[in-house]
Structures are given as C-alpha cells and as structure tokens.
Design an enzyme around this catalytic site. Structure first.
Site, mmCIF file in Angstrom:
data_model
loop_
_atom_site.group_PDB
_atom_site.id
_atom_site.type_symbol
_atom_site.label_atom_id
_atom_site.label_comp_id
_atom_site.label_asym_id
_atom_site.label_seq_id
_atom_site.Cartn_x
_atom_site.Cartn_y
_atom_site.Cartn_z
ATOM 1 N N HIS A 197 0.846 -1.197 0.000
ATOM 2 C CA HIS A 197 0.000 0.000 0.000
ATOM 3 C C HIS A 197 0.879 1.243 0.000
ATOM 4 C CE1 HIS A 197 0.904 -0.453 4.244
ATOM 5 N NE2 HIS A 197 0.265 0.652 4.575
ATOM 6 N N HIS A 217 1.307 3.861 2.068
ATOM 7 C CA HIS A 217 1.909 4.549 3.211
ATOM 8 C C HIS A 217 3.429 4.471 3.029
ATOM 9 C CE1 HIS A 217 -1.895 4.174 5.901
ATOM 10 N NE2 HIS A 217 -1.849 5.338 5.275
ATOM 11 N N ASP A 219 6.060 4.188 4.686
ATOM 12 C CA ASP A 219 6.960 3.202 5.307
ATOM 13 C C ASP A 219 6.985 1.876 4.552
ATOM 14 O OD1 ASP A 219 4.280 3.050 6.292
ATOM 15 O OD2 ASP A 219 4.909 1.832 8.005
ATOM 16 N N HIS A 220 6.213 1.778 3.457
ATOM 17 C CA HIS A 220 6.194 0.532 2.677
ATOM 18 C C HIS A 220 6.755 0.691 1.268
ATOM 19 C CE1 HIS A 220 3.883 -1.716 5.711
ATOM 20 N NE2 HIS A 220 3.608 -0.476 6.078
ATOM 21 N N HIS A 247 -7.427 -1.457 6.054
ATOM 22 C CA HIS A 247 -6.482 -0.473 6.580
ATOM 23 C C HIS A 247 -7.029 0.918 6.255
ATOM 24 C CE1 HIS A 247 -2.687 0.732 8.165
ATOM 25 N NE2 HIS A 247 -2.119 1.067 7.024
ATOM 26 N N ASP A 286 -0.377 -3.625 5.785
ATOM 27 C CA ASP A 286 -0.874 -3.341 7.124
ATOM 28 C C ASP A 286 -2.376 -3.643 7.164
ATOM 29 O OD1 ASP A 286 1.652 -2.253 7.448
ATOM 30 O OD2 ASP A 286 1.004 -0.216 7.724
ATOM 31 N N HIS A 311 6.390 -4.995 12.033
ATOM 32 C CA HIS A 311 5.770 -3.676 11.925
ATOM 33 C C HIS A 311 5.491 -3.090 13.317
ATOM 34 C CE1 HIS A 311 2.823 -0.570 10.464
ATOM 35 N NE2 HIS A 311 3.588 -0.601 9.389
HETATM 36 ZN ZN LIG Z 1 3.072 0.659 7.781
HETATM 37 ZN ZN LIG Z 2 -0.097 1.585 6.525
#
Ligand SMILES: [Zn+2]
Ligand SMILES: [Zn+2]
Length: 313
Positions: free
Chosen positions: A62, A64, A66-67, A142, A212, A270
């Site tokens: 996805h 976000h 951090d991915h 999510h 997530d 995570h």
């Molecule tokens: Zn994340």
């Molecule tokens: Zn996320």
C-alpha cells in the site's frame, strides 16, 4: 523445496539507526521476490549481500510511505547499474504515476523496461502465474487500500514408482506423461492407472504476507494452511484502542488469525517504536498460538517440510 524469508525491515512508521521500515526478501524456487520496499531497503539488501540483479518482481502492499519510500532509490540504482532485464512492480494503481513523475523530473530514461501491475484491494487476485511460483494479492483492511500477498510453489511433478515403471516396461518417452498424472496404456492395450506407477509429489510450500491491516477474519480463507504467515503486529494489548483508531493489529490479533487459519508458524513485525523489546508481543501472541517468531532486521527464516527455523544474519 525449501524457501527462505529474509526480514530487511520490521519497524513501522519511522526508521531508526538499527531498525528499518517494512521490507522482506523471499527466495522461493531460486527466484527472489521483494515484498514492500521501505526506506533503507537497498542498504539492507547490500548488507545481506542479496543478489540484487536477480530481483525481477517487487510487491508493494500500500502507499503509506513506510512501505515504498525505498522504491524509487532501488529503481534508480538498477538503472545506474545498467540493468537490462524487465522489472515487474505490483502495487496500488497510483504507484505507477508516483514513480513516473520522479523519473521524469530527473530526466531519467531507464536502461531497462519497468512494468507496473496494478493490484485491487477488493478481492483475491492471481497476480503472477510464474513458471515455478504463483502469487496472489489478498485484500486487507487499513486506512487506505492495502493488500497482502501469498506466494505458493507450483506443484511438483508426480514421483515415478521406479519398481513399478520397470516391471511394466514403461518406455522412457512415456514417463513424463506419467509424472503429469496420465494413465499408461501398454502395447497390449491394457490401461494401467497412474496411481499404480507414481506417487504423490511433495506438497507445495507457501508464504503469506499481511501488512498493514486491522484484525479481519475475512483474510483467513486466503491464508489458510500456509506454512509461514507474516502478520503485522504494530501494537500490544495495552494500545488496543490505538490499534483500532489507526487500523492496525495487536500481536494477539495476529496470533488469532494464525490460529484460525491453521498455519504452521507466525512471524510478527511492523512494531511501533514505543516498544523497546519484542517480549510482550511474543508473550501476548503465544496466548493464542504457540509457534511464533518475532521478525527482526536481518533475521532469515528457513522453511521446509520438516522444520521452520530462524537464523540471525
Ligand atoms: Zn506501515
Ligand atoms: Zn499503513
């Protein structure tokens, strides 16, 4: 056949000097699959001496940051290394434009073809029909559209029952068809059933990645019976309300999914930066499911039919 999963990053939100955001490298049937590509993924691949030129498939869960904030860096480095092989990127539809804008702004004309494969977060999809591995996307729940991924080895050929094959005098040229499951007809016209000449192949191994997501039982059928399940566990029980607000899971949530899906082993990750150790996550998960590994940076998990064990690289 055995596979291995290398955890490159197991932190949520922001990296630290020793922790990286989500990235994993799966080696299955001699193929390398990169799953999520958080910031620092490239350094982690180098640290672990991964054969980066052999990565042809990248899966992004996805959008976000951090991915996938490491993705443009990796794409750019492949170009600087004069890569020529096609790179396939699977992820949310908007990802293609995000990457193209960055390439255009820097007037980068890649040395290799970059192919995007948009994922949909509303149903399970068969997104890669590979020679040796099948990959499916799995809808998660999510704050924004998010998918997990399931990697399944292609079934092996049936094993020849050498004694029986020789007894019946099956020609070399007919043996491949036996391995594909066909019955055999002798020169006298007698049909010998396949099961008299072969044995079941080794069952395929599988890995599922769920990040997530909030706790969602809808995911269970898609990950049912996998050998190894990664399920995000951002929080512990104490932060249950925060998990609900941010649409993340606790370690107990992850373990309940693992138990209901009847997987062999669960790997957690995570983690929110508020936790200094993984002890509480492990303890809370084991209240529901015994076989739990705390995923951490540079942990390599080896999976075969007899055992699943983790080695710190
Ligand atoms: Zn994340
Ligand atoms: Zn996320």
């Amino acid at each position: 056949m055995a596979y291995k999963l290398l955890i490159l990053g197991a932190a949520s939100a922001t990296p630290t000097s020793t922790q990286y955001t989500t990235s994993q490298l799966l080696t299955m049937r001699e193929q390398l699959f990169l799953i999520d590509c958080g910031e620092g993924c490239q350094q982690q691949l180098r640290r672990n001496r991964a054969k980066m030129s052999r990565i042809h498939h990248i899966f992004i869960s996805h959008l976000h940051g951090d991915h996938y904030f490491g993705l443009i860096g990796l794409i750019s480095s492949f170009h600087l290394q004069r890569r020529t092989k096609t790179l396939h990127v699977y992820g949310p539809p908007a990802l293609e434009n995000i990457i193209q804008v960055q390439l255009k702004a820097s007037k980068t004309w890649l040395s290799y073809p970059l192919e995007f494969h948009p994922t949909q977060a509303d149903k399970v999809e068969h997104i890669l029909d590979g020679e040796k591995v099948d990959v499916y996307s799995i809808p998660l729940v999510h704050g924004i559209a998010s998918t997990g991924f399931k990697f399944v080895e292609k079934p092996s050929l049936r094993k020849l029952n050498v004694e029986a094959v020789e007894k019946y005098g099956v020609e070399e040229s007919d043996r491949r068809n036996l391995q594909l499951g066909q019955d055999w007809v002798s020169s006298q016209g007698e049909t010998i059933p396949n099961t008299a000449l072969t044995q079941d192949p080794i069952p395929p191994l599988s890995y599922a990645f769920c990040s997530d997501t909030q706790y969602s039982e809808a995911v269970i059928p898609a990950v049912s019976g996998v050998d190894l399940l990664y399920h995000e566990s951002t929080f512990t029980k104490r932060e249950r309300s925060l998990a609900e607000i941010t649409k993340h899971s606790t370690a107990g949530d992850a373990a309940q999914i693992a138990a209901q899906a009847n997987v062999r082993t669960l790997v957690l990750g995570h983690y929110s930066s508020r936790y200094k150790t993984r002890d509480v996550h492990l303890r809370e998960a084991r209240e529901y499911f015994p076989e739990v590994i705390a995923g951490t940076e540079n942990l390599c998990i080896h999976v075969d039919h007899d055992s699943i064990h983790a080695v710190q690289e």
